[in-house]
Design a protein around this motif. Structure first.
Motif, PDB file in Angstrom:
ATOM      1  N   GLN A  53       0.826  -1.193   0.000  1.00 50.30           N
ATOM      2  CA  GLN A  53       0.000   0.000   0.000  1.00 50.30           C
ATOM      3  C   GLN A  53       0.870   1.256   0.000  1.00 50.30           C
ATOM      4  OE1 GLN A  53      -3.757   0.017   0.117  1.00 50.30           O
ATOM      5  NE2 GLN A  53      -2.989  -1.854  -0.849  1.00 50.30           N
ATOM      6  N   TYR A  54       0.519   2.182  -0.881  1.00 45.40           N
ATOM      7  CA  TYR A  54       1.220   3.469  -0.914  1.00 45.40           C
ATOM      8  C   TYR A  54       0.617   4.425   0.106  1.00 45.40           C
ATOM      9  CZ  TYR A  54       3.737   2.294  -5.203  1.00 45.40           C
ATOM     10  OH  TYR A  54       4.574   1.707  -6.126  1.00 45.40           O
ATOM     11  N   ASN A  55       1.473   5.297   0.624  1.00 44.35           N
ATOM     12  CA  ASN A  55       1.062   6.349   1.539  1.00 44.35           C
ATOM     13  C   ASN A  55       1.479   7.693   0.953  1.00 44.35           C
ATOM     14  OD1 ASN A  55       0.368   4.506   3.866  1.00 44.35           O
ATOM     15  ND2 ASN A  55       2.544   4.006   3.633  1.00 44.35           N
ATOM     16  N   LYS A  63       5.669  23.545  -2.151  1.00 43.38           N
ATOM     17  CA  LYS A  63       4.376  23.532  -2.827  1.00 43.38           C
ATOM     18  C   LYS A  63       4.424  22.836  -4.188  1.00 43.38           C
ATOM     19  CE  LYS A  63       2.998  27.902  -0.670  1.00 43.38           C
ATOM     20  NZ  LYS A  63       2.567  29.308  -0.913  1.00 43.38           N
ATOM     21  N   LYS A  64       5.612  22.446  -4.631  1.00 42.92           N
ATOM     22  CA  LYS A  64       5.768  21.945  -5.997  1.00 42.92           C
ATOM     23  C   LYS A  64       5.934  20.430  -6.083  1.00 42.92           C
ATOM     24  CE  LYS A  64       5.699  25.957  -8.127  1.00 42.92           C
ATOM     25  NZ  LYS A  64       4.677  26.289  -9.129  1.00 42.92           N
ATOM     26  N   GLU A  65       6.271  19.779  -4.978  1.00 46.81           N
ATOM     27  CA  GLU A  65       6.582  18.355  -5.021  1.00 46.81           C
ATOM     28  C   GLU A  65       5.611  17.564  -4.150  1.00 46.81           C
ATOM     29  OE1 GLU A  65       8.863  17.468  -7.074  1.00 46.81           O
ATOM     30  OE2 GLU A  65       9.901  19.363  -7.382  1.00 46.81           O
ATOM     31  N   ASP A  66       5.075  16.482  -4.707  1.00 52.84           N
ATOM     32  CA  ASP A  66       4.257  15.538  -3.940  1.00 52.84           C
ATOM     33  C   ASP A  66       5.000  14.213  -3.869  1.00 52.84           C
ATOM     34  OD1 ASP A  66       1.682  16.822  -3.200  1.00 52.84           O
ATOM     35  OD2 ASP A  66       1.563  17.156  -5.363  1.00 52.84           O
ATOM     36  N   VAL A  67       5.009  13.611  -2.685  1.00 49.33           N
ATOM     37  CA  VAL A  67       5.755  12.384  -2.455  1.00 49.33           C
ATOM     38  C   VAL A  67       4.805  11.292  -1.969  1.00 49.33           C
ATOM     39  CG1 VAL A  67       7.656  11.297  -1.194  1.00 49.33           C
ATOM     40  CG2 VAL A  67       7.817  13.711  -1.860  1.00 49.33           C
ATOM     41  N   PHE A  68       4.862  10.151  -2.641  1.00 50.72           N
ATOM     42  CA  PHE A  68       4.111   8.961  -2.248  1.00 50.72           C
ATOM     43  C   PHE A  68       5.115   7.830  -2.038  1.00 50.72           C
ATOM     44  CE2 PHE A  68       1.364  11.660  -4.688  1.00 50.72           C
ATOM     45  CZ  PHE A  68       0.124  11.569  -4.083  1.00 50.72           C
ATOM     46  N   THR A  69       4.852   6.969  -1.075  1.00 47.62           N
ATOM     47  CA  THR A  69       5.827   5.919  -0.777  1.00 47.62           C
ATOM     48  C   THR A  69       5.145   4.657  -0.256  1.00 47.62           C
ATOM     49  OG1 THR A  69       7.769   5.355   0.563  1.00 47.62           O
ATOM     50  CG2 THR A  69       6.177   6.879   1.537  1.00 47.62           C
ATOM     51  N   ARG A  70       5.789   3.522  -0.510  1.00 47.65           N
ATOM     52  CA  ARG A  70       5.302   2.262   0.033  1.00 47.65           C
ATOM     53  C   ARG A  70       5.799   2.032   1.454  1.00 47.65           C
ATOM     54  NH1 ARG A  70       5.894  -2.126  -4.821  1.00 47.65           N
ATOM     55  NH2 ARG A  70       8.086  -2.016  -4.217  1.00 47.65           N
ATOM     56  N   PHE A  71       6.657   2.954   1.942  1.00 47.69           N
ATOM     57  CA  PHE A  71       7.177   2.842   3.296  1.00 47.69           C
ATOM     58  C   PHE A  71       6.306   3.642   4.256  1.00 47.69           C
ATOM     59  CE2 PHE A  71      11.147   3.030   0.575  1.00 47.69           C
ATOM     60  CZ  PHE A  71      11.260   1.655   0.457  1.00 47.69           C
ATOM     61  N   PRO A  72       6.330   3.325   5.540  1.00 50.06           N
ATOM     62  CA  PRO A  72       5.696   4.222   6.515  1.00 50.06           C
ATOM     63  C   PRO A  72       6.302   5.619   6.383  1.00 50.06           C
ATOM     64  CG  PRO A  72       6.255   2.127   7.545  1.00 50.06           C
ATOM     65  CD  PRO A  72       6.871   2.101   6.178  1.00 50.06           C
ATOM     66  N   THR A  73       5.475   6.634   6.456  1.00 50.65           N
ATOM     67  CA  THR A  73       5.938   7.984   6.160  1.00 50.65           C
ATOM     68  C   THR A  73       6.994   8.479   7.144  1.00 50.65           C
ATOM     69  OG1 THR A  73       4.040   8.858   7.387  1.00 50.65           O
ATOM     70  CG2 THR A  73       3.817   8.646   4.996  1.00 50.65           C
ATOM     71  N   GLU A  74       7.054   7.889   8.351  1.00 48.74           N
ATOM     72  CA  GLU A  74       8.098   8.317   9.289  1.00 48.74           C
ATOM     73  C   GLU A  74       9.491   7.920   8.821  1.00 48.74           C
ATOM     74  OE1 GLU A  74       6.210   4.578  11.266  1.00 48.74           O
ATOM     75  OE2 GLU A  74       5.559   6.321  10.083  1.00 48.74           O
ATOM     76  N   PHE A  75       9.577   7.020   7.828  1.00 44.58           N
ATOM     77  CA  PHE A  75      10.876   6.628   7.286  1.00 44.58           C
ATOM     78  C   PHE A  75      11.368   7.583   6.202  1.00 44.58           C
ATOM     79  CE2 PHE A  75       9.909   1.897   8.300  1.00 44.58           C
ATOM     80  CZ  PHE A  75      10.197   2.131   9.633  1.00 44.58           C
ATOM     81  N   ILE A  76      10.544   8.558   5.813  1.00 38.91           N
ATOM     82  CA  ILE A  76      10.939   9.497   4.755  1.00 38.91           C
ATOM     83  C   ILE A  76      10.513  10.905   5.176  1.00 38.91           C
ATOM     84  CG2 ILE A  76       8.833   9.047   3.397  1.00 38.91           C
ATOM     85  CD1 ILE A  76      10.623   9.367   0.861  1.00 38.91           C
ATOM     86  N   ARG A  77      11.005  11.304   6.306  1.00 39.70           N
ATOM     87  CA  ARG A  77      10.555  12.560   6.915  1.00 39.70           C
ATOM     88  C   ARG A  77      11.211  13.764   6.238  1.00 39.70           C
ATOM     89  NH1 ARG A  77      14.011  14.864  10.581  1.00 39.70           N
ATOM     90  NH2 ARG A  77      15.909  13.692  11.071  1.00 39.70           N
TER      91      ARG A  77
END
Length: 207
Positions: A53-55, A63-77
């Motif tokens: 599942q993506y988060n 305001k220009k970049e959106d980030v989605f990840t398969r990792f828990p979001t605390e791992f890509i703070r």
């Protein structure tokens, strides 16, 4: 190995294509610029028939970049102190792996910025990344984005800019000294992608 995908969507409703690409290439971190799709609208096709599942990793100042990840979001703070409207810097720290910095940026088009303005902004960007690396205690940075610049322009290749070189062999030297000061290299694979590895004209920008 972590898989990344960056795309400038040009404000088009391409959520199904994005989702198909993410599944086909097993993307772990998806970075989108000029994305007018609401996160929930993109998460629906991303998570259909997906083994993971993506988060949505919320942005702060950027305001220009959106980030989605398969990792828990605390791992890509996000490192908020280094973010601007056009730049997000994230610390990617996965259990059992070496952490890296992930920076995503979107510069204005050449329709709106002169070459010298873009080169000057590359110097600012390089200084910001250096500060983030000093805080992180390493220089393991992956920089992605839409610079709206050619790989050979002064701001991209210059030591006071991004210092991006065309081949891995040079980048493996890690640094070079210019006027008594040491500068870290970036390896820029876009040289090959915009040149010999395409059937189209080299480069992607047309007035």
């Amino acid at each position: 190995m972590v898989g990344f995908l960056f795309w400038n969507l040009n404000r088009k409703p391409l959520q199904q294509i994005v989702a198909n690409l993410a599944r086909r290439y097993d993307v772990d971190v998806l970075l989108l610029t000029e994305c007018s799709i609401e996160p929930a609208e993109l998460l629906m096709p991303l998570n259909q028939r997906a083994a993971f599942q993506y988060n949505y990793a919320p942005r702060k100042r950027c305001k220009k970049e959106d980030v989605f990840t398969r990792f828990p979001t605390e791992f890509i703070r996000p490192l908020v102190e280094f973010e601007t409207e056009r730049l997000t810097v994230r610390q990617l720290s996965l259990p059992g792996t070496t952490d890296i910095l992930l920076a995503a940026v979107h510069f204005p088009s050449k329709l709106r910025w002169r070459d010298w303005s873009q080169s000057s902004e590359c110097t600012v960007l390089a200084d910001t990344i250096a500060l983030a690396e000093a805080q992180a205690g390493h220089v393991r940075t992956v920089l992605v984005g839409d610079l709206n610049m050619n790989p050979f322009e002064d701001g991209v290749v210059g030591a006071r800019g991004l210092h991006g070189v065309m081949c891995r062999r040079i980048a493996e030297r890690k640094t070079r000294v210019v006027q008594g000061k040491e500068y870290t290299f970036f390896y820029n694979p876009m040289w090959g992608l915009f040149g010999d590895r395409t059937n189209s004209p080299p480069g992607t920008y047309y007035y």
